[in-house]
Enzyme design. Structure first.
Site, PDB file in Angstrom:
ATOM      1  N   ASN A  78     -18.988 -78.571  -4.841  1.00  0.00           N
ATOM      2  CA  ASN A  78     -19.937 -79.510  -5.464  1.00  0.00           C
ATOM      3  C   ASN A  78     -20.301 -79.069  -6.878  1.00  0.00           C
ATOM      4  OD1 ASN A  78     -21.389 -77.384  -4.132  1.00  0.00           O
ATOM      5  ND2 ASN A  78     -23.275 -78.577  -4.215  1.00  0.00           N
ATOM      6  N   CYS A 110     -19.894 -84.424  -5.122  1.00  0.00           N
ATOM      7  CA  CYS A 110     -19.780 -83.637  -3.891  1.00  0.00           C
ATOM      8  C   CYS A 110     -18.449 -82.882  -3.855  1.00  0.00           C
ATOM      9  CB  CYS A 110     -19.829 -84.547  -2.666  1.00  0.00           C
ATOM     10  SG  CYS A 110     -21.405 -85.362  -2.403  1.00  0.00           S
ATOM     11  N   GLU A 165     -16.288 -82.619  -1.409  1.00  0.00           N
ATOM     12  CA  GLU A 165     -15.188 -83.362  -0.771  1.00  0.00           C
ATOM     13  C   GLU A 165     -14.481 -84.266  -1.763  1.00  0.00           C
ATOM     14  OE1 GLU A 165     -18.313 -83.002   0.052  1.00  0.00           O
ATOM     15  OE2 GLU A 165     -18.735 -83.744   2.066  1.00  0.00           O
ATOM     16  N   CYS A 182     -21.631 -87.081   2.981  1.00  0.00           N
ATOM     17  CA  CYS A 182     -22.440 -88.264   2.657  1.00  0.00           C
ATOM     18  C   CYS A 182     -21.590 -89.530   2.814  1.00  0.00           C
ATOM     19  CB  CYS A 182     -22.983 -88.155   1.235  1.00  0.00           C
ATOM     20  SG  CYS A 182     -21.757 -88.467  -0.039  1.00  0.00           S
TER      21      CYS A 182
END
Ligand code: THU
Length: 159
Positions: free
Chosen positions: A62, A73, A75, A112
């Site tokens: 992140n 983020c 990911e 998220c």
């Protein structure tokens, strides 16, 4: 009208040692990726490791910014890098590890909604399920496909 029930199946591991060697390596890469976190505002370090179908592992972490919404983020950092560099290689598995002030969360941090939507699109593009592994110090959860963490996915091609 009819009532419907949706069930999902996932695996829960008490320790990384219970996982396949391939998944153990991906978990280790996600933990290692936390080192790249830039998180002076939240002090929450997230690492992601994405394994592609050819075995390549891409890491992400992140990245925060004083103008909060400008951050990204872990990911998505990993997925966007992977697609930018290995456009035609399907995404196979994504492991995510989150630490609060440097301490790995006991119960795994969960991605998220925006990251789930991005996962869903790349999964559809790949034409194969992408597994998602959420790493905590007390438990690790493995979901077999993105649909399991994002049911009723928005998919413009299916509208
Ligand atoms: N964060 C991630 O990188 N991945 C997640 O799945 C959840 C949240 C980041 C965003 C922000 O930098 C910090 O964690 C606190 O929300």
């Amino acid at each position: 009208m009819s009532e419907k029930t949706l069930t999902i199946q996932y695996q829960e591991f008490g320790s990384v040692a219970e996982m396949t060697p391939e998944d153990q390596a991906l978990v280790a890469a996600a933990l290692d990726a936390q080192k790249g976190s830039y998180s002076p505002y939240s002090n929450f370090q997230v690492g992601a490791a994405l394994r592609l179908a050819d075995g390549t592992v891409v890491q992400g972490a992140n990245q925060e910014n004083a103008a909060y919404p400008s951050g990204l983020c872990a990911e998505r950092t990993a997925m966007f890098y992977a697609h930018a560099h290995y456009k035609d290689v399907p995404f196979e598995s994504l492991a995510i590890a989150g630490s609060d002030h440097g301490v790995l969360c006991e119960s795994p941090a969960s991605p998220c909604g925006a990251c789930r939507q991005v996962m869903a699109e790349y999964q559809r593009k790949s034409g194969k399920p992408m597994s998602v592994i959420l790493v905590g110090s007390k438990r690790i959860r493995k979901f077999w496909k993105v649909d399991d963490i994002l049911p009723f996915i928005f998919d413009s091609l299916k509208v």
